[in-house]
Design a protein around this motif. Structure first.
Motif, PDB file in Angstrom:
ATOM      1  N   ALA A 101     -13.772  -4.688 -22.558  1.00  0.00           N
ATOM      2  CA  ALA A 101     -12.395  -4.213 -22.411  1.00  0.00           C
ATOM      3  C   ALA A 101     -11.851  -4.522 -21.018  1.00  0.00           C
ATOM      4  CB  ALA A 101     -12.322  -2.717 -22.671  1.00  0.00           C
ATOM      5  N   CYS A 102     -12.732  -4.585 -20.027  1.00  0.00           N
ATOM      6  CA  CYS A 102     -12.303  -4.805 -18.638  1.00  0.00           C
ATOM      7  C   CYS A 102     -12.015  -6.278 -18.343  1.00  0.00           C
ATOM      8  CB  CYS A 102     -13.371  -4.298 -17.661  1.00  0.00           C
ATOM      9  SG  CYS A 102     -13.625  -2.510 -17.721  1.00  0.00           S
ATOM     10  N   ALA A 103     -12.927  -7.174 -18.761  1.00  0.00           N
ATOM     11  CA  ALA A 103     -12.808  -8.603 -18.432  1.00  0.00           C
ATOM     12  C   ALA A 103     -11.524  -9.172 -19.029  1.00  0.00           C
ATOM     13  CB  ALA A 103     -14.021  -9.367 -18.936  1.00  0.00           C
ATOM     14  N   GLY A 104     -10.721  -9.778 -18.171  1.00  0.00           N
ATOM     15  CA  GLY A 104      -9.463 -10.372 -18.592  1.00  0.00           C
ATOM     16  C   GLY A 104      -8.297  -9.406 -18.609  1.00  0.00           C
ATOM     17  N   SER A 105      -8.535  -8.163 -18.246  1.00  0.00           N
ATOM     18  CA  SER A 105      -7.483  -7.137 -18.258  1.00  0.00           C
ATOM     19  C   SER A 105      -7.172  -6.659 -16.848  1.00  0.00           C
ATOM     20  CB  SER A 105      -7.936  -5.922 -19.071  1.00  0.00           C
ATOM     21  OG  SER A 105      -8.172  -6.270 -20.407  1.00  0.00           O
ATOM     22  N   VAL A 106      -6.074  -5.969 -16.736  1.00  0.00           N
ATOM     23  CA  VAL A 106      -5.760  -5.270 -15.495  1.00  0.00           C
ATOM     24  C   VAL A 106      -6.439  -3.910 -15.593  1.00  0.00           C
ATOM     25  CG1 VAL A 106      -3.929  -4.233 -14.110  1.00  0.00           C
ATOM     26  CG2 VAL A 106      -3.589  -6.479 -15.153  1.00  0.00           C
ATOM     27  N   VAL A 107      -7.192  -3.563 -14.548  1.00  0.00           N
ATOM     28  CA  VAL A 107      -7.923  -2.291 -14.531  1.00  0.00           C
ATOM     29  C   VAL A 107      -7.600  -1.540 -13.251  1.00  0.00           C
ATOM     30  CG1 VAL A 107      -9.819  -3.251 -15.899  1.00  0.00           C
ATOM     31  CG2 VAL A 107      -9.997  -3.201 -13.400  1.00  0.00           C
ATOM     32  N   ALA A 108      -7.904  -0.270 -13.267  1.00  0.00           N
ATOM     33  CA  ALA A 108      -7.861   0.552 -12.058  1.00  0.00           C
ATOM     34  C   ALA A 108      -9.299   0.899 -11.707  1.00  0.00           C
ATOM     35  CB  ALA A 108      -7.054   1.820 -12.298  1.00  0.00           C
ATOM     36  N   TYR A 109      -9.596   0.922 -10.421  1.00  0.00           N
ATOM     37  CA  TYR A 109     -10.935   1.295  -9.966  1.00  0.00           C
ATOM     38  C   TYR A 109     -10.786   2.237  -8.790  1.00  0.00           C
ATOM     39  CZ  TYR A 109     -15.846   1.047  -8.822  1.00  0.00           C
ATOM     40  OH  TYR A 109     -17.166   1.380  -8.595  1.00  0.00           O
ATOM     41  N   GLY A 110     -11.533   3.301  -8.802  1.00  0.00           N
ATOM     42  CA  GLY A 110     -11.400   4.255  -7.720  1.00  0.00           C
ATOM     43  C   GLY A 110     -12.688   4.956  -7.389  1.00  0.00           C
ATOM     44  N   THR A 111     -12.701   5.512  -6.202  1.00  0.00           N
ATOM     45  CA  THR A 111     -13.822   6.307  -5.720  1.00  0.00           C
ATOM     46  C   THR A 111     -13.290   7.312  -4.701  1.00  0.00           C
ATOM     47  OG1 THR A 111     -16.103   6.183  -4.923  1.00  0.00           O
ATOM     48  CG2 THR A 111     -14.498   4.719  -3.871  1.00  0.00           C
ATOM     49  N   ASP A 112     -14.170   8.192  -4.235  1.00  0.00           N
ATOM     50  CA  ASP A 112     -13.748   9.228  -3.297  1.00  0.00           C
ATOM     51  C   ASP A 112     -14.961   9.784  -2.570  1.00  0.00           C
ATOM     52  OD1 ASP A 112     -14.982  11.389  -4.921  1.00  0.00           O
ATOM     53  OD2 ASP A 112     -13.376  10.893  -6.324  1.00  0.00           O
ATOM     54  N   ASN A 113     -14.699  10.707  -1.677  1.00  0.00           N
ATOM     55  CA  ASN A 113     -15.799  11.391  -0.986  1.00  0.00           C
ATOM     56  C   ASN A 113     -15.804  12.884  -1.330  1.00  0.00           C
ATOM     57  OD1 ASN A 113     -13.650  12.372   0.532  1.00  0.00           O
ATOM     58  ND2 ASN A 113     -14.723  12.196   2.482  1.00  0.00           N
ATOM     59  N   LEU A 114     -15.270  13.246  -2.470  1.00  0.00           N
ATOM     60  CA  LEU A 114     -15.123  14.652  -2.834  1.00  0.00           C
ATOM     61  C   LEU A 114     -16.459  15.393  -2.891  1.00  0.00           C
ATOM     62  CD1 LEU A 114     -12.360  14.366  -5.573  1.00  0.00           C
ATOM     63  CD2 LEU A 114     -12.104  14.801  -3.124  1.00  0.00           C
ATOM     64  N   SER A 115     -17.518  14.713  -3.301  1.00  0.00           N
ATOM     65  CA  SER A 115     -18.809  15.398  -3.383  1.00  0.00           C
ATOM     66  C   SER A 115     -19.711  15.100  -2.184  1.00  0.00           C
ATOM     67  CB  SER A 115     -19.535  15.014  -4.673  1.00  0.00           C
ATOM     68  OG  SER A 115     -19.850  13.644  -4.658  1.00  0.00           O
ATOM     69  N   SER A 116     -19.267  14.238  -1.284  1.00  0.00           N
ATOM     70  CA  SER A 116     -20.133  13.869  -0.161  1.00  0.00           C
ATOM     71  C   SER A 116     -19.569  14.232   1.212  1.00  0.00           C
ATOM     72  CB  SER A 116     -20.424  12.367  -0.193  1.00  0.00           C
ATOM     73  OG  SER A 116     -19.223  11.636  -0.037  1.00  0.00           O
ATOM     74  N   ALA A 117     -18.348  14.753   1.252  1.00  0.00           N
ATOM     75  CA  ALA A 117     -17.747  15.106   2.545  1.00  0.00           C
ATOM     76  C   ALA A 117     -18.516  16.257   3.186  1.00  0.00           C
ATOM     77  CB  ALA A 117     -16.283  15.497   2.367  1.00  0.00           C
ATOM     78  N   ARG A 118     -18.753  16.119   4.468  1.00  0.00           N
ATOM     79  CA  ARG A 118     -19.406  17.189   5.224  1.00  0.00           C
ATOM     80  C   ARG A 118     -18.383  18.291   5.522  1.00  0.00           C
ATOM     81  NH1 ARG A 118     -20.351  12.560   7.842  1.00  0.00           N
ATOM     82  NH2 ARG A 118     -22.330  11.542   7.504  1.00  0.00           N
ATOM     83  N   PRO A 119     -18.858  19.497   5.795  1.00  0.00           N
ATOM     84  CA  PRO A 119     -17.915  20.567   6.147  1.00  0.00           C
ATOM     85  C   PRO A 119     -17.007  20.140   7.301  1.00  0.00           C
ATOM     86  CG  PRO A 119     -20.114  21.475   5.825  1.00  0.00           C
ATOM     87  CD  PRO A 119     -20.248  19.970   5.779  1.00  0.00           C
ATOM     88  N   GLY A 120     -15.724  20.335   7.135  1.00  0.00           N
ATOM     89  CA  GLY A 120     -14.752  19.966   8.159  1.00  0.00           C
ATOM     90  C   GLY A 120     -14.276  18.526   8.091  1.00  0.00           C
ATOM     91  N   GLU A 121     -14.918  17.689   7.278  1.00  0.00           N
ATOM     92  CA  GLU A 121     -14.515  16.289   7.148  1.00  0.00           C
ATOM     93  C   GLU A 121     -13.349  16.182   6.168  1.00  0.00           C
ATOM     94  OE1 GLU A 121     -16.538  11.953   6.066  1.00  0.00           O
ATOM     95  OE2 GLU A 121     -17.687  13.772   5.796  1.00  0.00           O
ATOM     96  N   SER A 122     -12.402  15.319   6.460  1.00  0.00           N
ATOM     97  CA  SER A 122     -11.265  15.115   5.572  1.00  0.00           C
ATOM     98  C   SER A 122     -11.727  14.547   4.237  1.00  0.00           C
ATOM     99  CB  SER A 122     -10.274  14.141   6.199  1.00  0.00           C
ATOM    100  OG  SER A 122      -9.719  14.698   7.352  1.00  0.00           O
ATOM    101  N   LEU A 123     -11.064  14.959   3.181  1.00  0.00           N
ATOM    102  CA  LEU A 123     -11.319  14.415   1.853  1.00  0.00           C
ATOM    103  C   LEU A 123     -10.428  13.202   1.641  1.00  0.00           C
ATOM    104  CD1 LEU A 123     -11.341  17.723  -0.213  1.00  0.00           C
ATOM    105  CD2 LEU A 123     -13.311  16.446   0.662  1.00  0.00           C
ATOM    106  N   TRP A 124     -10.909  12.223   0.882  1.00  0.00           N
ATOM    107  CA  TRP A 124     -10.096  11.048   0.578  1.00  0.00           C
ATOM    108  C   TRP A 124     -10.430  10.519  -0.811  1.00  0.00           C
ATOM    109  CZ3 TRP A 124     -12.985   6.870  -0.634  1.00  0.00           C
ATOM    110  CH2 TRP A 124     -14.251   6.759  -0.078  1.00  0.00           C
TER     111      TRP A 124
END
Length: 155
Positions: free
Chosen positions: A70-93
């Motif tokens: 389904a992905c090959a030849g199509s337009v896809v969105a891909y994303g990631t984040d640091n929601l589960s790896s951010a240290r205390p006080g670190e900004s989330l992205w």
């Protein structure tokens, strides 16, 4: 086109370029993300291992799930984040890219960057399939202005 419009267009293009660079840089800081597209007219999300090479995001996915078709030849969105790896006080992205996805055969050096593959996925032997996304659009979201301070040289 008047000079003011050309200047505004260039500034807009520079901003898009900086946003794209930041999104790709952030994606490169993580190992896994989620690819979104549709299959048989239904949306789906699938996990993928990724690396960033020359501004492109290369994905390694399990062939047994079939999502690569389904992905090959199509337009896809891909994303990631640091929601589960951010240290205390670190900004989330979170960072997302959207672009054309194509099947690729990675070089030996790129395969090495992916690191070891899992032995099994859903109880079946892991057989990898590789895809590449050329970012055409990107978004980055963060809390507390932390990214703006951390990546001033990119913005």
């Amino acid at each position: 086109m008047p000079t003011d419009e050309r200047t505004a267009d260039k500034q807009s293009a520079d901003k898009r370029s900086a946003d794209e660079q930041l999104a790709v840089k952030l994606i490169g800081r993580t190992d896994y993300g989620r690819v979104a597209t549709s299959m048989r007219a239904l949306p789906f999300l699938a996990f993928a291992r990724h690396i960033v090479v020359d501004g492109r995001v290369l994905l390694r996915m399990p062939r047994s799930c079939g999502y690569h078709r389904a992905c090959a030849g199509s337009v896809v969105a891909y994303g990631t984040d640091n929601l589960s790896s951010a240290r205390p006080g670190e900004s989330l992205w979170s960072a997302q890219i959207v672009g054309q996805c194509e099947s690729v055969q990675p070089t030996a050096a790129e395969l090495e960057l992916f690191g070891p593959a899992p032995r099994l996925v859903d109880g079946e032997p892991f057989e990898p399939v590789y895809l590449a996304i050329d970012p055409q659009f990107s978004t980055v979201h963060s809390t507390d202005g932390g990214l703006e301070r951390q990546f001033q040289h990119v913005l």
